[in-house]
Motif scaffolding. Structure first.
Motif, short mmCIF file in Angstrom:
data_model
loop_
_atom_site.label_atom_id
_atom_site.label_comp_id
_atom_site.label_asym_id
_atom_site.label_seq_id
_atom_site.Cartn_x
_atom_site.Cartn_y
_atom_site.Cartn_z
N ASP A 24 38.35 6.90 -23.12
CA ASP A 24 39.32 5.59 -23.07
C ASP A 24 38.66 5.74 -24.82
N THR A 27 40.50 7.72 -27.08
CA THR A 27 41.42 8.55 -27.47
C THR A 27 42.58 7.36 -27.60
N GLN A 28 41.82 5.90 -26.69
CA GLN A 28 43.07 5.34 -26.77
C GLN A 28 42.93 4.49 -28.11
N SER A 43 48.18 9.24 -28.30
CA SER A 43 47.74 9.71 -27.27
C SER A 43 47.06 10.69 -26.90
N ASN A 48 50.07 16.39 -29.56
CA ASN A 48 49.98 14.89 -29.61
C ASN A 48 49.39 14.74 -31.41
N TYR A 50 48.02 11.87 -33.95
CA TYR A 50 47.40 10.64 -34.01
C TYR A 50 47.29 9.32 -35.61
#
Length: 146
Positions: A24, A27-28, A43, A48, A50
């Motif tokens: 987390d 990645t968050q 995400s 995806n 970033y």
């Protein structure tokens, strides 16, 4: 000085936490903003994109090339500066005796120039910040980060 066609950065560290908490934190966006970026979006889903925003001059993008919950997170840079554009970086996580063995890498640098050497140093400092953030909840203000 190396003469190979590409250069790489590697750092290994141990974080006293769970693989999920480390995953987390890397990645968050709300966690990345506490140890690396000023603003981040994205995400952890393969394919995806970033946005890693540091300043208007450093408003970079990367695509998720691997995302395995609690195990691995890899990014291929897609829009950054000339030195970072050909690179990929990633975190591979292994649960180990009360914590997580983190293997960080940042590969395919075109030159062993000032930016490569500076980035290697900065990653070491930032990864120490990641460790302190996950283990102790310490957030270093963005302006004070390397």
């Amino acid at each position: 000085m190396q003469t190979a066609s590409s250069h790489s950065i590697y750092h290994d560290m141990f974080i006293k936490s769970t693989p999920q908490k480390v995953f987390d934190a890397i990645t968050q966006p709300e966690h990345l903003n506490n140890w690396w970026t000023l603003k981040c979006s994205g995400s952890p889903v393969e394919g995806n994109e970033y946005n890693f925003y540091f300043t208007p001059e450093y408003d970079w993008y990367g695509k998720v090339s691997k995302a395995e919950n609690g195990e691995a997170f890899h990014i291929k840079m897609t829009n950054a500066d000339e030195d970072w554009n050909p690179t990929s970086f990633g975190f591979d996580l292994t649960e180990f005796e009360g914590g997580v063995d983190v293997k960080f890498w940042h590969v395919d640098w075109p030159e062993c120039n000032h930016h490569f050497r500076r980035s290697s140093y900065c990653w070491a400092i930032l990864l120490q910040g990641l460790k302190n953030y996950v283990e102790k909840g310490i957030i270093i203000p963005f302006e004070e980060r390397e």
